[in-house]
Design a protein around this motif. Structure first.
Motif, mmCIF file in Angstrom:
data_model
loop_
_atom_site.group_PDB
_atom_site.id
_atom_site.type_symbol
_atom_site.label_atom_id
_atom_site.label_comp_id
_atom_site.label_asym_id
_atom_site.label_seq_id
_atom_site.Cartn_x
_atom_site.Cartn_y
_atom_site.Cartn_z
ATOM 1 N N GLY A 72 0.804 -1.214 0.000
ATOM 2 C CA GLY A 72 0.000 0.000 0.000
ATOM 3 C C GLY A 72 0.837 1.264 0.000
ATOM 4 O O GLY A 72 0.532 2.228 -0.703
ATOM 5 N N LYS A 73 1.918 1.257 0.776
ATOM 6 C CA LYS A 73 2.780 2.434 0.845
ATOM 7 C C LYS A 73 3.488 2.683 -0.484
ATOM 8 O O LYS A 73 3.587 3.827 -0.952
ATOM 9 N N LEU A 74 3.981 1.625 -1.119
ATOM 10 C CA LEU A 74 4.663 1.797 -2.405
ATOM 11 C C LEU A 74 3.677 2.229 -3.498
ATOM 12 O O LEU A 74 4.034 3.024 -4.376
ATOM 13 N N SER A 78 4.488 5.800 -5.225
ATOM 14 C CA SER A 78 4.781 5.772 -6.658
ATOM 15 C C SER A 78 3.798 6.602 -7.474
ATOM 16 O O SER A 78 4.000 6.803 -8.672
ATOM 17 N N GLY A 79 2.744 7.073 -6.830
ATOM 18 C CA GLY A 79 1.718 7.823 -7.535
ATOM 19 C C GLY A 79 0.667 6.951 -8.190
ATOM 20 O O GLY A 79 -0.245 7.461 -8.852
ATOM 21 N N ARG A 249 6.610 10.887 -1.801
ATOM 22 C CA ARG A 249 5.668 10.645 -2.884
ATOM 23 C C ARG A 249 6.212 11.179 -4.201
ATOM 24 O O ARG A 249 6.840 12.231 -4.245
ATOM 25 N N SER A 250 5.927 10.466 -5.254
ATOM 26 C CA SER A 250 6.357 10.873 -6.584
ATOM 27 C C SER A 250 5.544 12.074 -7.067
ATOM 28 O O SER A 250 4.330 12.142 -6.856
ATOM 29 N N LEU A 318 9.876 -2.483 -9.779
ATOM 30 C CA LEU A 318 10.573 -2.475 -11.064
ATOM 31 C C LEU A 318 9.944 -1.486 -12.046
ATOM 32 O O LEU A 318 10.651 -0.825 -12.814
ATOM 33 N N LEU A 319 8.632 -1.386 -12.027
ATOM 34 C CA LEU A 319 7.942 -0.489 -12.957
ATOM 35 C C LEU A 319 8.084 0.978 -12.570
ATOM 36 O O LEU A 319 7.913 1.858 -13.421
ATOM 37 N N ASN A 320 8.378 1.241 -11.295
ATOM 38 C CA ASN A 320 8.350 2.625 -10.813
ATOM 39 C C ASN A 320 9.652 3.058 -10.150
ATOM 40 O O ASN A 320 9.634 3.937 -9.285
#
Length: 485
Positions: A72-74, A78-79, A249-250, A318-320
């Motif tokens: 949840g935090k990631l 990551s937005g 946060r992004s 990996l995606l973010n």
């Protein structure tokens, strides 16, 4: 004193929790009070019964708290959560503001995003949509509850919510227990809730009531820092809201496909592990003492969710990578967000174990088991009452199953009832009367939405209690007549 002592101890715990005392203090104190009134040894109850049960809960479910909070935090930092909310806003728009808020919440929580992370993103989204559509802001909390805290928590097959994992070791079930019954229940909750919300919106328009002015637009950081909210929230669900302030946060949100992919990984991997991979594994070694003398049926459900969340976290990271410049800090905040909730719920479980071991509890057990209607009705009543008293779905559910799970399983097998039905009824029962005014999720949501109990709690009751109770009644009737499907 027997039973009166148990009632006094429980009442004292509820009253002190409502006054803001930490459950880490009052749960063992209330357990010792109950033991003292029954003339039982205090230190033995604390170190052997209370701590043994609390430690068992942590050992069994801490990986799910840890991975769920981290995921949840990631997703938040990551937005991705914001990207999904913005996409839903653009897709449905103000003309379907209610539906947009409900579906956004359902998508996030069914995909494994922690409830409080979803709250802090959905509330600003709902404010914008409701203001543009001129819908009374007092209806916002009910719309968010319907999407985040009803069918995606307790009914939809495969939901990674901790409540859906708790019955699995007791009944040797999977996260997809009784999928047909779960889908029926989800449809009832969603249809009833949307009918009521749409009806309220229409009535408000006819009365000329618009968005209005409340205590609106409460600042998320200020809400998360309130000690009372943090304490109640940590007891109610699996994420410490104070950790939303940590990490970074992004600024840039990912594309919607990138944002949705980790949610799809949670659901897909969970399904494959439960139905394809684990049934083909030779896990006879689990019966040996060094592995806990258990079985794959007892631990397989938890393993499925662990693998699903782990795969989703790796995919998300990996995606973010470039959108997570402070990855270490974000991950640290995520795992820290699990610590207080798991210890808080474990303390409730420890209290329940002490009470269940007292001689006076036999009267409670006999009364619950004597309820007419069969084991499903009895299980529903016991879990509802305990979840309401503790203000925690996971705490009430674990206490009920610790004390009576084996008895219910034996009775179900005697009458040829699939344990999967017990699983679904138990989870749904935990997610009804826990939604009382003192529940931490309710208190937090109202604060984030800038609403009061007087303004908005009635709507929460309709979509968060009445709707789920109707669905629970339908599942009990269908499960009794047709069994699991």
């Amino acid at each position: 004193m027997g039973l009166p002592g148990i009632v006094i101890a429980l009442g004292a715990m509820i009253w002190m929790a409502f006054r803001g005392w930490s459950i880490l203090l009052i749960a063992p104190a209330a357990a010792l009070l109950a033991a003292a009134t029954a003339g039982q040894p205090l230190l033995a109850n604390w170190t052997q019964v209370f701590m043994g049960s609390a430690a068992g809960f942590v050992a069994q479910f801490f990986p799910l708290f840890l991975l769920g909070a981290l995921f949840g935090k990631l997703m938040d930092d990551s937005g991705s959560v914001t990207a999904i909310a913005d996409w839903m806003t653009r897709t449905l728009g103000p003309r379907r503001a209610m539906l947009a808020v409900v579906l956004a919440g359902a998508l996030l929580t069914y995909g494994g995003v922690s409830l409080f992370v979803a709250f802090f993103v959905l509330a600003p989204m709902a404010h914008a949509l409701f203001r543009a559509a001129d819908i009374p802001h007092r209806l916002m909390p009910a719309a968010i509850v319907l999407g985040t805290s009803t069918f995606t928590m307790s009914a939809l097959p495969g939901t990674p919510a901790i409540q859906n994992a708790i019955p699995m070791p007791f009944f040797s079930t999977t996260p997809f227990a009784a999928p047909g019954l779960g889908i029926v229940a989800s449809a009832i909750m969603l249809a009833f809730g949307m009918w009521w919300l749409t009806r309220c919106e229409g009535a408000a328009r006819r009365a000329g009531e618009g968005y209005g002015v409340g205590t609106a637009d409460a600042h998320v950081d200020e809400v998360a820092e309130r000690p009372l909210i943090r304490e109640r929230a940590s007891t109610a669900r699996e994420f410490d809201p104070a950790e939303t302030l940590h990490g970074q946060r992004s600024i840039e949100a990912p594309r919607i496909v990138v944002a949705l992919l980790p949610l799809a990984v949670v659901i897909g991997v969970n399904l494959v592990m439960s139905l394809v991979v684990l049934p083909r594994i030779d896990a006879a070694y689990l019966g040996l003492p060094e592995w806990g003398a258990t079985s794959l049926q007892a631990v397989g459900g938890v393993w499925s969710v662990i693998v699903a969340l782990t795969a989703a976290i790796v995919c998300l990271a990996l995606l973010n990578l470039r959108r997570l410049p402070a990855l270490r800090d974000s991950m640290g905040a995520g795992v820290h967000a699990a610590a207080l909730p798991v210890l808080s719920v474990a303390s409730l479980v420890g209290f329940g174990s002490v009470v269940a071991a007292l001689p006076g509890f036999a009267l409670v057990r006999d009364w619950v088991l004597s309820i007419e209607g069969g084991p499903l009705v009895s299980l529903a009543v016991a879990t509802n009452v305990l979840s309401a008293l503790t203000g925690s779905a996971s705490g009430g559910l674990t206490i009920a199953l610790d004390a009576l799970g084996g008895t219910y399983l034996t009775r179900a097998l005697e009458i040829g009832l699939d344990p999967a039905v017990l699983h679904r009824v138990a989870v749904m029962s935990a997610g009804t009367l826990d939604t009382l005014p003192h529940n931490g999720a309710v208190v937090t949501l109202l604060a984030v939405c800038g609403a009061t109990h007087r303004q908005s709690y009635g709507g929460i009751v309709v979509v968060g209690i009445i709707g789920p109770l109707l669905a629970l009644a339908a599942v009990i009737a269908l499960g009794t007549l047709a069994g699991s499907f």
